[in-house]
Design an enzyme around this catalytic site. Structure first.
Site, PDB file in Angstrom:
ATOM      1  N   CYS A   1      -4.450   8.496  -7.079  1.00  0.00           N
ATOM      2  CA  CYS A   1      -4.028   9.312  -5.939  1.00  0.00           C
ATOM      3  C   CYS A   1      -5.206   9.597  -5.009  1.00  0.00           C
ATOM      4  O   CYS A   1      -5.315  10.691  -4.448  1.00  0.00           O
ATOM      5  CB  CYS A   1      -3.375  10.606  -6.412  1.00  0.00           C
ATOM      6  SG  CYS A   1      -4.343  11.554  -7.599  1.00  0.00           S
ATOM      7  N   GLY A   2      -6.092   8.624  -4.884  1.00  0.00           N
ATOM      8  CA  GLY A   2      -7.209   8.784  -3.965  1.00  0.00           C
ATOM      9  C   GLY A   2      -8.186   9.847  -4.445  1.00  0.00           C
ATOM     10  O   GLY A   2      -8.506   9.941  -5.632  1.00  0.00           O
TER      11      GLY A   2
END
Length: 358
Positions: free
Chosen positions: A119-120
């Site tokens: 998720c970055g």
């Protein structure tokens, strides 16, 4: 090895201007046709996975976004009502433990992270925010108790022996009232027993599908600024409850939540309103609801931000996989064409040699 190209541009005026532009050329792919085919198939499989994860996150985020948007008005209105009731009780000699600000010696920091990766920088951003707040607390000469919520945060803080871990809490993929109540009951017991003098929430606030910011929010005490034993303010500079504003040319601190709902007197409730029950009883009855709603809101904001971050990360990964696949396919075609050309040249050379022998 990197290859740089220089672009020379000439103007139509007298003389010429040379402006070198350095552009990094794509890296050379040095492998055989078989290895290229395997890499292309591997990138295709990764692209399918990232595309599927993007669609799953996009499908889930709508439910989480609706929960955040629908829950904010209730949570903000409840905070306003509690603040006004508490302000009216200040003139009376009534002691409400959860609204009484005492000199701060220890602060409980509740950090909300995600359960999964991919998720970055979502988890790293909120962890960095918590680490910065912990260092700020240390500089003030205060003690702290760390409560981690979420598998990623639990894994990170459990590996760091220098952190004063109070409790590790795991939650599901979608927050529930029961999970929020577990967290709220724990911080309630810590504050009432005076083990901590202030409770702060560190979570990621959902702004939009492409923007989500880690924030710090004061949960307890339900009052204005709190100070340590030396009279120094211990509130975070970016506290969600307080914003700097200007009044008569002077800087002051105000809460931003629900300010438009107040009337001309600056009060949320009508000053002529009478309570059927004692305001202290109403406040005691609403405080558990306040704790649960604020913790649930933080959980919902964190989950919606995590899904939005995952959707954006998987979208970027899918785009990168497409670009990488194009580059590999181009290299594969070049090598294949070069091999075919080489074979044709060998055949032609062999035919000419036979002709010369005849």
């Amino acid at each position: 090895m990197s290859i740089f190209t220089v672009t020379v541009t000439a103007t139509a005026t007298a003389g010429a201007s040379i402006s070198p532009t350095f552009r990094r050329a794509p890296p050379r792919i040095r492998c055989g046709l078989r290895e290229l085919r395997e890499r292309i198939d591997s990138v295709k499989n990764i692209q399918k996975i990232t595309e599927a994860m993007k669609l799953v996150a996009a499908a889930k985020i709508r439910r989480s976004q609706e929960a955040v948007v629908n829950g904010r008005p209730f949570a903000e209105t409840l905070v306003e009502v509690l603040y006004d009731i508490n302000d009216r009780l200040q003139s009376d000699d009534i002691d409400v433990p959860l609204t009484t600000a005492r000199p701060v010696k220890k602060i409980a920091v509740v950090v909300f992270t995600g359960n999964r990766g991919l998720c970055g920088s979502f988890n790293n951003a909120v962890i960095r925010k918590a680490e910065a707040r912990i260092e700020e607390i240390k500089r003030l000469g205060l003690d702290y108790a760390l409560i981690s919520v979420g598998k990623k945060g639990n894994l990170y803080f459990s590996r760091n022996p220098n952190r004063n871990l109070e409790k590790l809490i795991e939650i599901g993929n979608f927050p529930t009232v029961k999970e929020a109540q577990i967290i709220a009951d724990h911080v309630f017991s810590l504050f009432v027993s005076e083990e901590v003098d202030k409770v702060e929430l560190v979570y990621t606030k959902f702004v939009s599908l492409i923007k989500f910011d880690p924030v710090i929010q004061t949960l307890l005490p339900l009052q204005g600024k709190v100070f340590d034993v030396n009279g120094n303010s211990v509130d975070a500079m970016e506290d969600e409850f307080f914003r700097l504003s200007s009044k008569q040319g002077k800087l002051s601190v105000e809460r931003e939540i629900g300010m438009k709902k107040r009337d001309k007197t600056g009060e949320f409730l009508s000053p002529v309103m009478e309570f059927e029950q004692d305001p202290a009883q109403i406040l005691d009855a609403l405080m558990p609801l306040y704790l649960n709603s604020q913790v649930l809101r933080a959980l919902q904001e964190a989950v919606a931000s995590e899904l939005a971050a995952r959707m954006n990360a998987m979208s970027s990964a899918t785009d990168n996989a497409v670009e990488l696949q194009k580059g590999l396919l181009r290299a594969y075609n070049c090598k294949r064409q070069a091999k075919i050309t080489g074979e044709i040249l060998e055949i032609v050379a062999g035919a000419e040699a036979l002709t010369e022998l005849e």
